[in-house]
Design a protein around this motif. Sequence first.
Motif, PDB file in Angstrom:
ATOM      1  N   UNK A  41      -3.576   2.227  -4.141  1.00 25.54           N
ATOM      2  CA  UNK A  41      -3.236   3.627  -3.618  1.00 25.54           C
ATOM      3  C   UNK A  41      -4.157   4.565  -2.966  1.00 25.54           C
ATOM      4  N   UNK A  42      -5.249   4.445  -3.332  1.00 20.67           N
ATOM      5  CA  UNK A  42      -6.296   5.291  -2.409  1.00 20.67           C
ATOM      6  C   UNK A  42      -6.464   4.700  -1.081  1.00 20.67           C
ATOM      7  N   UNK A  44      -4.254   3.214   0.588  1.00 22.79           N
ATOM      8  CA  UNK A  44      -3.127   3.688   1.244  1.00 22.79           C
ATOM      9  C   UNK A  44      -3.331   4.941   1.971  1.00 22.79           C
ATOM     10  N   UNK A  45      -3.725   5.832   0.881  1.00 22.03           N
ATOM     11  CA  UNK A  45      -4.013   7.249   1.314  1.00 22.03           C
ATOM     12  C   UNK A  45      -4.802   7.471   2.379  1.00 22.03           C
ATOM     13  N   UNK A  46      -6.029   6.656   2.431  1.00 21.69           N
ATOM     14  CA  UNK A  46      -7.027   6.939   3.446  1.00 21.69           C
ATOM     15  C   UNK A  46      -6.468   6.424   4.828  1.00 21.69           C
ATOM     16  N   UNK A  48      -3.272   6.480   5.535  1.00 20.57           N
ATOM     17  CA  UNK A  48      -2.104   7.514   5.979  1.00 20.57           C
ATOM     18  C   UNK A  48      -2.798   8.624   6.536  1.00 20.57           C
ATOM     19  N   UNK A  49      -3.841   9.038   5.987  1.00 19.95           N
ATOM     20  CA  UNK A  49      -4.481  10.404   6.667  1.00 19.95           C
ATOM     21  C   UNK A  49      -5.246  10.133   7.835  1.00 19.95           C
TER      22      UNK A  49
END
Lengths: 75, 261
Positions: A41-42, A44-46, A48-49
């Motif tokens: 999940x982390x 993915x966030x990295x 996405x940002x």
Amino acid sequence: MFLLDDLLLAPVKGIMWLAEQVQKEANGQLFDAAAIKARLAEIQELYDSGMISETEFLKAEENLMARLNVAQERE
Amino acid sequence: MEEGRYLYCIIEEAEAKTFGPLGIGGRGDELVCVPSGGLACVVSSSPIIKYRIMREHTMAHYRAIEMLMGKYAVLPIRFSTIAENDQEIVEQVLKPRHAEFQRLLHWIAGKESVEVRASWSNVDAVYQELLRESHSLQALKANVSAKPAAATYYDRIEIGKAVQALLREKRGRTAAKILDALKPHACEFRDNSQKLYADQSICYLAFLIEPSKTTGFDQTLGQLRAAHGAPIRWNVKRQVAPFDFVTIVINLREVSHVSAG
């Protein structure tokens, strides 16, 4: 005789025991399914940002999924 | 290779419906229902193999379930569960566990699974804030500054440890505030924050929300966003497949063949 052996070998056995404990702890963290899923999940966030590239994301995801396969084998 | 049925989820359906060519494995296999007693297992044809956890396979599993969630309450089945044939599904899965599945479907029906992740937009700014707030950290830093660089290796390790400890505390406090604000609106929640690794991560939460509580949940989330402002980045996923709250485990056989890709 056995007591003497134990006394003589105690430092070596102690180091080996410690190494085994470190290995166990490392494996526990490396192959903790819940931790791996959180890490997925982390990253993915990295991605996405925009903090990591698609290539970096896919590589990290592949590595994490490989560890998840091992984690599930061990269950 | 022997051909079997890949299992996705359990739904309430009495007919042998089909749902399109969304089957795992990239062969265009149809998703179909195997019904029994008013419930159905949604499946697709598949070789009897163990699917490796990889993007292509997990996305196929997830997409099938997500598509069905638009029409049904679903009980997701664990990834890479394969049956020999439809008869095995009816006799070994649906019939013996009918009461359990019915109970769970009624429990999950209408509820929404929401994932909330928060992280700091600028973790360097957080480090600066920790330094400003911590006298002990300032003292450590002053100590390092007063020495030649070559003599500060272990001091810098100590500073790193101190920063990590303070960051963990700050993360814990912030995550707890977010959870405490949102959990009254949920019938169940899962807190996966302890497993987070990256410095910028704050929390990783999942909530199961009844329809009557959705407005309250959304309002509180809006208030949290407003209160924290730009320093915190939010990632909220709605209508998530409820794996955090219910995953059906079905043990039919040990499969030795592993998918090559």
